[in-house]
Design an enzyme around this catalytic site. Structure first.
Site, mmCIF file in Angstrom:
data_model
loop_
_atom_site.group_PDB
_atom_site.id
_atom_site.type_symbol
_atom_site.label_atom_id
_atom_site.label_comp_id
_atom_site.label_asym_id
_atom_site.label_seq_id
_atom_site.Cartn_x
_atom_site.Cartn_y
_atom_site.Cartn_z
ATOM 1 N N ASP A 162 1.118 -1.225 0.151
ATOM 2 C CA ASP A 162 0.044 0.402 0.172
ATOM 3 C C ASP A 162 1.071 1.115 0.008
ATOM 4 O OD1 ASP A 162 -2.186 -1.243 0.222
ATOM 5 O OD2 ASP A 162 -2.826 -0.759 2.149
ATOM 6 N N HIS A 307 3.877 -2.245 2.556
ATOM 7 C CA HIS A 307 3.519 -0.818 2.797
ATOM 8 C C HIS A 307 4.839 -0.867 2.171
ATOM 9 C CE1 HIS A 307 1.346 -0.477 5.417
ATOM 10 N NE2 HIS A 307 0.553 0.226 5.122
#
Ligand SMILES: [Zn+2]
Length: 353
Positions: A162, A307
């Site tokens: 993400d 991430h």
């Protein structure tokens, strides 16, 4: 003493730095999202006086820069809607208003830390929104458009990244994935898709999948339905310009949900993909701990959250080879997040991780 405000818009970030008297300490500056690492360095010494600002202020609709700024040692605060002027439908309040709020009433702002995350202090709104969303979520799940993991009886998992694309870390993640020949899904933010289209092309060319992660990484409870819709649409437009396609899945920032936002999704658009295994990599607990957290909780059907953007992701990159090797050892096959959608009989089950 200096106070800085960072606003977001359709084409990047605007920064204003003011002094104790409310005068500009520097000329206003504009930064494309590809220059956020540079922005963090500049804020460390923005004026003729080389002291860093007493406070750097972002809105609750701007969740993309606080991680990098706190990692750079800056003192970062979040301003919530009730202490700010009204926001436009697409964009934040002016940077000047954010800096001014810090100068005149610092106590009304919420301090952010690298360990606490961007929504520190908003637990009631976060959990309240999710609590009120159950019926909408059930309706989306029945339509195969809401899931937090895939089927448990197939040896498939989805690795997801993400908050990118990031000018530094996305390429490093792609290199590692290529080395192992495995595929992942990248939930990108529109502001950065617009600024770094070549990175998005590289993701697609390597055979990975894309997800929509909003334009500016806002806290959904603070958006009107129209503001939420624009966050999705503008991001899809940026994807379309970069790679000629739009994602089939959407992931809300922080996993926040509200009935208002889900009503918009029920009218059409991407499926909502949450996760059941959180690597906690954003809190930077160390690469070994990140890998262990994933491998302790992952199994068939897992949707794993990591991430590649939104902060200092060196630990995520360092943990990735161990994560992939551990999953491959269990004969788990890496599939796109959207391949897990709509096939889970117990999509509404509680997270395993
Ligand atoms: Zn995010």
């Amino acid at each position: 003493m200096l106070y800085a405000g960072i606003a977001w818009s359709a084409d990047g970030y605007d920064v204003e730095v003011i002094d104790t008297d409310g005068n500009r300490a520097t000329a206003p500056t504009h930064w494309g999202a590809e220059r956020v690492p540079e922005l963090a360095a500049w804020l460390g010494a923005p004026g003729p006086s080389t002291e860093p600002p007493r406070a750097v202020v972002v809105e609750s609709t701007n969740g993309l820069v606080d991680g990098l700024l706190t990692a750079a040692g800056l003192t970062v605060f979040r301003a919530d809607p009730w202490v700010l002027p009204e926001r436009p439908d697409f964009g934040s309040v002016p940077a000047r208003a954010l800096a001014e709020r810090a100068r005149t009433d610092l106590a009304s702002l919420s301090p952010l830390t690298a360990e606490g995350g961007g929504q520190t202090g908003r637990d009631d709104d976060y959990h309240g929104g999710i609590g009120r969303s159950a019926a909408h979520e059930a309706e989306l799940a029945r339509a195969g458009r809401w899931f937090r993991h895939g089927p448990r009886d197939r040896h498939e998992i989805a690795l997801t990244f993400d908050d990118g694309p990031d000018p530094v870390f996305t390429g490093q993640v792609l290199d590692i994935l290529a080395r192992y020949g495995v595929h992942a899904t990248f939930f990108c933010v529109g502001l950065h898709v617009r600024a770094l289209p070549d990175e998005v092309r590289r993701i697609v060319d390597a055979g990975h999948s894309l997800g929509n992660h909003t334009w500016s990484h806002p806290f959904l409870p603070d958006l009107s339905p129209r503001q939420f819709r624009l966050q999705l649409e503008r991001t899809d437009e940026a994807f379309d310009r970069a790679v000629g396609r739009v994602p089939a899945v959407f992931r809300p920032p922080y996993g926040a949900r509200t009935p208002e936002a889900l009503s918009e999704l029920l009218r059409g658009g991407p499926a909502l993909a949450l996760w059941d295994v959180d690597s906690w990599d954003w809190a930077r607990p160390g690469p070994e701990k990140i890998a262990r957290t994933v491998l302790d909780h992952a199994g068939p059907g897992s949707l794993i959250l990591m991430h590649d953007g939104g902060g200092d992701r060196r630990q995520s990159v360092a943990a990735l080879p161990s994560v992939i090797e551990g999953l491959l050892e269990r004969n788990l096959r890496f599939v796109a997040a959207d391949a897990l959608a709509g096939r889970s009989a117990d999509a509404l089950g509680e997270p395993a991780g």
